[in-house]
Design a protein around this motif. Structure first.
Motif, mmCIF file in Angstrom:
data_model
loop_
_atom_site.group_PDB
_atom_site.id
_atom_site.type_symbol
_atom_site.label_atom_id
_atom_site.label_comp_id
_atom_site.label_asym_id
_atom_site.label_seq_id
_atom_site.Cartn_x
_atom_site.Cartn_y
_atom_site.Cartn_z
ATOM 1 N N GLU A 1 -8.987 12.966 -19.752
ATOM 2 C CA GLU A 1 -10.058 12.339 -18.989
ATOM 3 C C GLU A 1 -9.987 12.794 -17.534
ATOM 4 O OE1 GLU A 1 -7.723 8.087 -18.641
ATOM 5 O OE2 GLU A 1 -9.342 8.243 -20.065
ATOM 6 N N GLY A 2 -11.088 12.608 -16.837
ATOM 7 C CA GLY A 2 -11.167 12.990 -15.434
ATOM 8 C C GLY A 2 -10.469 11.979 -14.546
ATOM 9 N N PRO A 3 -10.396 12.280 -13.263
ATOM 10 C CA PRO A 3 -9.746 11.365 -12.333
ATOM 11 C C PRO A 3 -10.479 10.024 -12.261
ATOM 12 C CG PRO A 3 -10.849 13.132 -11.145
ATOM 13 C CD PRO A 3 -10.971 13.446 -12.593
ATOM 14 N N TYR A 4 -9.711 8.961 -12.181
ATOM 15 C CA TYR A 4 -10.336 7.640 -12.075
ATOM 16 C C TYR A 4 -9.486 6.706 -11.238
ATOM 17 C CZ TYR A 4 -7.121 6.019 -15.767
ATOM 18 O OH TYR A 4 -6.009 5.702 -16.505
ATOM 19 N N ILE A 5 -10.143 5.656 -10.801
ATOM 20 C CA ILE A 5 -9.481 4.548 -10.110
ATOM 21 C C ILE A 5 -9.560 3.356 -11.038
ATOM 22 C CG2 ILE A 5 -9.750 2.882 -8.232
ATOM 23 C CD1 ILE A 5 -10.462 5.165 -6.400
ATOM 24 N N ARG A 6 -8.454 2.641 -11.181
ATOM 25 C CA ARG A 6 -8.451 1.415 -11.991
ATOM 26 C C ARG A 6 -8.395 0.211 -11.054
ATOM 27 N NH1 ARG A 6 -7.678 0.487 -17.167
ATOM 28 N NH2 ARG A 6 -6.546 2.421 -17.498
ATOM 29 N N LEU A 7 -9.402 -0.639 -11.168
ATOM 30 C CA LEU A 7 -9.432 -1.893 -10.433
ATOM 31 C C LEU A 7 -8.661 -2.919 -11.245
ATOM 32 C CD1 LEU A 7 -10.480 -3.661 -8.097
ATOM 33 C CD2 LEU A 7 -12.520 -4.075 -9.489
ATOM 34 N N VAL A 8 -7.602 -3.448 -10.669
ATOM 35 C CA VAL A 8 -6.744 -4.410 -11.353
ATOM 36 C C VAL A 8 -7.126 -5.834 -10.984
ATOM 37 C CG1 VAL A 8 -4.345 -5.150 -11.690
ATOM 38 C CG2 VAL A 8 -4.869 -2.726 -11.385
ATOM 39 N N LEU A 9 -7.483 -6.044 -9.711
ATOM 40 C CA LEU A 9 -7.773 -7.398 -9.235
ATOM 41 C C LEU A 9 -8.848 -7.349 -8.155
ATOM 42 C CD1 LEU A 9 -6.942 -10.472 -9.124
ATOM 43 C CD2 LEU A 9 -5.354 -9.813 -7.320
ATOM 44 N N LEU A 10 -9.829 -8.212 -8.298
ATOM 45 C CA LEU A 10 -10.881 -8.442 -7.312
ATOM 46 C C LEU A 10 -11.070 -9.948 -7.313
ATOM 47 C CD1 LEU A 10 -13.245 -6.859 -5.675
ATOM 48 C CD2 LEU A 10 -14.633 -7.512 -7.633
ATOM 49 N N CYS A 20 0.868 -1.174 0.000
ATOM 50 C CA CYS A 20 0.000 0.000 0.000
ATOM 51 C C CYS A 20 0.901 1.219 0.000
ATOM 52 C CB CYS A 20 -0.890 0.033 1.237
ATOM 53 S SG CYS A 20 -2.150 -1.239 1.270
ATOM 54 N N ASN A 21 0.718 2.083 -0.980
ATOM 55 C CA ASN A 21 1.432 3.353 -0.970
ATOM 56 C C ASN A 21 0.437 4.462 -1.296
ATOM 57 O OD1 ASN A 21 1.334 3.650 -3.852
ATOM 58 N ND2 ASN A 21 3.060 2.243 -4.014
ATOM 59 N N GLU A 22 0.907 5.631 -1.550
ATOM 60 C CA GLU A 22 0.032 6.798 -1.685
ATOM 61 C C GLU A 22 -1.081 6.634 -2.721
ATOM 62 O OE1 GLU A 22 0.412 11.488 -2.856
ATOM 63 O OE2 GLU A 22 2.177 10.466 -2.096
ATOM 64 N N ASN A 23 -0.789 6.033 -3.857
ATOM 65 C CA ASN A 23 -1.772 5.942 -4.934
ATOM 66 C C ASN A 23 -2.080 4.536 -5.413
ATOM 67 O OD1 ASN A 23 -2.231 8.776 -5.251
ATOM 68 N ND2 ASN A 23 -0.192 8.909 -6.147
ATOM 69 N N SER A 24 -1.468 3.540 -4.819
ATOM 70 C CA SER A 24 -1.619 2.178 -5.308
ATOM 71 C C SER A 24 -1.756 1.229 -4.122
ATOM 72 C CB SER A 24 -0.399 1.820 -6.162
ATOM 73 O OG SER A 24 -0.594 0.623 -6.830
ATOM 74 N N PHE A 25 -2.725 0.322 -4.228
ATOM 75 C CA PHE A 25 -3.052 -0.545 -3.104
ATOM 76 C C PHE A 25 -3.253 -1.983 -3.580
ATOM 77 C CE2 PHE A 25 -4.747 3.692 -2.629
ATOM 78 C CZ PHE A 25 -4.377 4.071 -1.354
ATOM 79 N N LYS A 26 -2.589 -2.908 -2.943
ATOM 80 C CA LYS A 26 -2.825 -4.329 -3.181
ATOM 81 C C LYS A 26 -2.804 -4.994 -1.812
ATOM 82 C CE LYS A 26 -1.370 -8.414 -5.740
ATOM 83 N NZ LYS A 26 -0.357 -8.992 -6.620
ATOM 84 N N PHE A 27 -3.952 -5.535 -1.421
ATOM 85 C CA PHE A 27 -4.049 -6.130 -0.091
ATOM 86 C C PHE A 27 -4.765 -7.473 -0.165
ATOM 87 C CE2 PHE A 27 -7.772 -3.432 -0.592
ATOM 88 C CZ PHE A 27 -8.808 -4.199 -0.079
ATOM 89 N N LYS A 49 -14.504 4.824 -12.488
ATOM 90 C CA LYS A 49 -13.717 3.663 -12.100
ATOM 91 C C LYS A 49 -13.616 2.774 -13.321
ATOM 92 C CE LYS A 49 -15.208 0.511 -9.280
ATOM 93 N NZ LYS A 49 -15.738 -0.146 -8.122
ATOM 94 N N LYS A 50 -12.407 2.377 -13.660
ATOM 95 C CA LYS A 50 -12.182 1.521 -14.819
ATOM 96 C C LYS A 50 -11.853 0.114 -14.340
ATOM 97 C CE LYS A 50 -10.662 5.208 -17.821
ATOM 98 N NZ LYS A 50 -9.803 5.560 -18.931
ATOM 99 N N VAL A 51 -12.444 -0.866 -14.996
ATOM 100 C CA VAL A 51 -12.199 -2.258 -14.613
ATOM 101 C C VAL A 51 -12.063 -3.127 -15.857
ATOM 102 C CG1 VAL A 51 -13.420 -2.083 -12.405
ATOM 103 C CG2 VAL A 51 -14.663 -2.845 -14.414
ATOM 104 N N HIS A 52 -11.285 -4.158 -15.716
ATOM 105 C CA HIS A 52 -11.248 -5.244 -16.690
ATOM 106 C C HIS A 52 -12.045 -6.376 -16.061
ATOM 107 C CE1 HIS A 52 -8.210 -3.625 -19.342
ATOM 108 N NE2 HIS A 52 -7.461 -3.338 -18.304
ATOM 109 N N PRO A 53 -12.808 -7.121 -16.833
ATOM 110 C CA PRO A 53 -13.505 -8.262 -16.254
ATOM 111 C C PRO A 53 -12.491 -9.349 -15.892
ATOM 112 C CG PRO A 53 -13.986 -8.062 -18.589
ATOM 113 C CD PRO A 53 -13.128 -6.908 -18.237
ATOM 114 N N ASN A 54 -11.853 -9.178 -14.755
ATOM 115 C CA ASN A 54 -10.800 -10.066 -14.264
ATOM 116 C C ASN A 54 -11.247 -10.738 -12.990
ATOM 117 O OD1 ASN A 54 -8.676 -9.936 -16.054
ATOM 118 N ND2 ASN A 54 -7.835 -8.087 -15.166
ATOM 119 N N PRO A 55 -10.619 -11.768 -12.527
ATOM 120 C CA PRO A 55 -9.397 -12.300 -13.093
ATOM 121 C C PRO A 55 -9.663 -13.208 -14.281
ATOM 122 C CG PRO A 55 -9.971 -13.567 -11.169
ATOM 123 C CD PRO A 55 -11.005 -12.470 -11.295
#
Length: 171
Positions: free
Chosen positions: A84-93, A45-52, A125-131
Motif C-alpha cells: 500500500e501507499g504511504p498513509y497516516i493513521r489517526l489513533v485518537l481525535l 512527539c517524535n519523527e513519525n508519531s505524535f500525541k498532543f 489516511k486511515k481512521v477508526h471511528p474512535n474514541p
C-alpha cells in the motif's frame, strides 16, 4: 528546547479559536506524562508519531484538557508488506469536555491533519471511528454531547477528496 517534531505540531496545527476561552490561556502539550483531568497518558512527539493535548492553563499550570490527538506515519516496511501507499493513521481525535463538543475543535484539527498529510505527500489516511465511549480511559467522561459511531464515520468521510483518501477501518 523543543524537538523538530514538537515544533511541527505547534507551528502547523496551532490553537483554534474556542468560544468562551482566551487563546492565551491555551497551550499545546507535546511532551507530558500526565495531564490533570484526563486518564490519557504519555503525550509525545517524535519523527513519525505524535500525541498532543490542547490544555487550558492558569498561571502556566495545566488545569484542564480540552482536546487530544494521536496519529502516526506508517513505516515504509509495513507499507511494502501490505503493498500500500504511504498513509497516516489517526489513533485518537477527542474533545475532552462535553460542553466543548460540536464547537468545531475536532473539525479544526482534522483539517490541519489533512493539510499536513497532503504537504507531506501522503495519499491516504486511515481512521477508526474512535474514541470508543466505553474504553477505560473515557469511562468517567460525559457522553451526552458525544458523536455516535455513524456520526463519526460521516465526519471522517467529509475530509476525503481527490488528493487524500480517508479509509474507515473497523475495530
Amino acid at each position: 528546547m523543543k524537538s523538530r517534531a514538537e515544533k511541527i505540531i505547534i507551528s502547523r496545527f496551532g490553537i483554534p479559536k474556542i468560544e468562551g476561552i482566551k487563546r492565551e490561556d491555551l497551550i499545546l502539550k507535546t511532551n507530558d506524562k500526565n495531564i490533570p483531568g484526563t486518564n490519557e497518558q504519555d503525550y509525545y512527539c517524535n519523527e513519525n508519531s505524535f500525541k498532543f493535548c490542547l490544555v487550558k492553563e492558569e498561571d502556566h499550570v495545566p488545569i484542564e484538557p480540552i482536546f487530544s490527538m494521536d496519529f502516526f506515519k506508517a513505516g515504509t516496511g509495513m507499507q511494502s508488506i501490505r503493498k500500500e501507499g504511504p498513509y497516516i493513521r489517526l489513533v485518537l481525535l477527542y474533545v475532552h469536555k462535553d460542553s466543548l463538543r460540536k464547537k468545531g475543535i475536532a473539525t479544526y484539527y482534522m483539517n490541519k491533519l489533512v493539510q499536513y498529510a497532503k504537504e507531506e505527500g501522503f495519499i491516504q489516511k486511515k481512521v477508526h471511528p474512535n474514541p470508543n465511549p466505553n474504553a477505560d480511559n473515557f469511562k468517567k467522561d460525559k457522553k451526552e454531547n458525544a458523536l455516535k459511531k455513524d456520526d463519526l464515520i460521516s465526519l471522517y468521510k467529509k475530509f476525503s477528496d481527490k488528493e487524500i483518501k480517508i479509509d474507515i477501518e473497523s475495530l
